[in-house]
Design an enzyme around this catalytic site. Structure first.
Site, short mmCIF file in Angstrom:
data_model
loop_
_atom_site.label_atom_id
_atom_site.label_comp_id
_atom_site.label_asym_id
_atom_site.label_seq_id
_atom_site.Cartn_x
_atom_site.Cartn_y
_atom_site.Cartn_z
CG HIS A 1 -8.55 -2.71 -2.04
ND1 HIS A 1 -9.57 -2.72 -3.38
CD2 HIS A 1 -8.32 -2.41 -1.12
CE1 HIS A 1 -9.68 -0.83 -2.49
NE2 HIS A 1 -9.06 -1.25 -1.50
CG ASN B 1 -12.21 -0.55 3.90
OD1 ASN B 1 -13.03 -1.63 4.81
ND2 ASN B 1 -11.15 0.10 3.44
CG HIS C 1 -6.87 -2.60 3.25
ND1 HIS C 1 -6.23 -1.63 2.93
CD2 HIS C 1 -8.16 -2.98 2.54
CE1 HIS C 1 -6.67 -0.73 2.01
NE2 HIS C 1 -7.57 -1.93 1.78
CG ASP D 1 -2.41 0.95 1.36
OD1 ASP D 1 -3.43 -0.06 1.51
OD2 ASP D 1 -1.56 2.03 1.24
CB ILE D 2 0.80 4.16 -2.30
CG1 ILE D 2 2.02 5.21 -2.93
CG2 ILE D 2 -0.27 5.31 -1.72
CD1 ILE D 2 1.71 5.52 -3.97
N GLY E 1 -15.87 3.08 3.99
CA GLY E 1 -14.53 3.85 3.26
C GLY E 1 -13.17 3.54 2.42
CD GLN E 2 -14.67 -0.50 -2.73
OE1 GLN E 2 -15.51 -0.07 -2.16
NE2 GLN E 2 -13.66 -0.98 -3.58
P1 AMP Z 1 -9.78 1.71 0.15
O1 AMP Z 1 -9.86 2.94 1.14
O2 AMP Z 1 -10.00 0.05 1.15
O3 AMP Z 1 -10.97 1.96 -0.40
O4 AMP Z 1 -8.22 1.22 0.28
C1 AMP Z 1 -7.48 2.04 -1.26
C2 AMP Z 1 -5.88 1.01 -0.78
O5 AMP Z 1 -5.49 1.98 -1.57
C3 AMP Z 1 -5.68 3.12 0.41
O6 AMP Z 1 -4.85 2.51 1.63
C4 AMP Z 1 -4.50 3.25 0.02
O7 AMP Z 1 -3.45 3.87 0.42
C5 AMP Z 1 -3.75 2.36 -1.41
N1 AMP Z 1 -3.72 3.29 -2.85
C6 AMP Z 1 -4.27 4.41 -3.54
N2 AMP Z 1 -3.14 4.59 -4.49
C7 AMP Z 1 -2.38 3.39 -4.17
C8 AMP Z 1 -1.43 2.66 -5.59
N3 AMP Z 1 -1.11 3.48 -6.87
N4 AMP Z 1 -0.86 2.69 -5.23
C9 AMP Z 1 -0.59 0.82 -3.79
N5 AMP Z 1 -1.94 1.42 -2.80
C10 AMP Z 1 -2.55 2.22 -3.03
#
Ligand code: AMP
Ligand code: ZN
Length: 113
Positions: A101, A88, A103, A31-32, A94-95
């Site tokens: 995906h 999520n 986590h 995760d970024i 919170g999605q």
């Molecule tokens: P959610 O809030 O459950 O939709 O999670 C989305 C996740 O994607 C968040 O934890 C972000 O930090 C992560 N995210 C968004 N853009 C990227 C990216 N380019 N590379 C890796 N993770 C990302």
């Protein structure tokens, strides 16, 4: 593959990501913006918006995503410390990225509920 979808682009190798592993159906990457010392996302290559829109035909791919969680846990030695998995579904939960995906997070304390 939806070109507007960030995670489809990561799965296709068209957007950068710190990939942990990938196979025919699943990609796992860091995760970024990690919220734990270890924070990996496991995604299907197939564009599925969320668990709410997944269908019976997705059962095999959903199983493979869960096995991707298993592989992540073993690759990163998360079995003993333990790890939390969160999916999520929907903005209200919170999605923020609308490509399914899971986590996988470890290395910190968690509260419940
Ligand atoms: P959610 O809030 O459950 O939709 O999670 C989305 C996740 O994607 C968040 O934890 C972000 O930090 C992560 N995210 C968004 N853009 C990227 C990216 N380019 N590379 C890796 N993770 C990302
Ligand atoms: Zn997608």
């Amino acid at each position: 593959m939806t070109t507007e979808c960030l995670f489809c682009r990561i799965a296709a190798g068209e957007a950068p990501a710190d990939v942990l592993f990938e196979d025919r159906d699943v990609v796992a990457f860091h995760d970024i913006r990690p919220v734990a010392p270890t924070h990996v996302l496991v995604i299907p290559r197939k564009h599925i918006t969320s668990l709410a829109t997944s269908e019976p035909d997705d059962r095999e791919i959903l199983g493979k995503v869960m096995l991707g969680v298993h592989r992540t846990a073993h690759l990163l030695d998360l079995v003993e410390p333990g790890f939390r998995t969160i999916v999520n579904s929907g903005r209200g939960a919170g999605q923020t990225v609308f490509h399914l995906h899971v986590h996988v997070m470890s290395g910190r304390a968690w509260t419940w509920p």
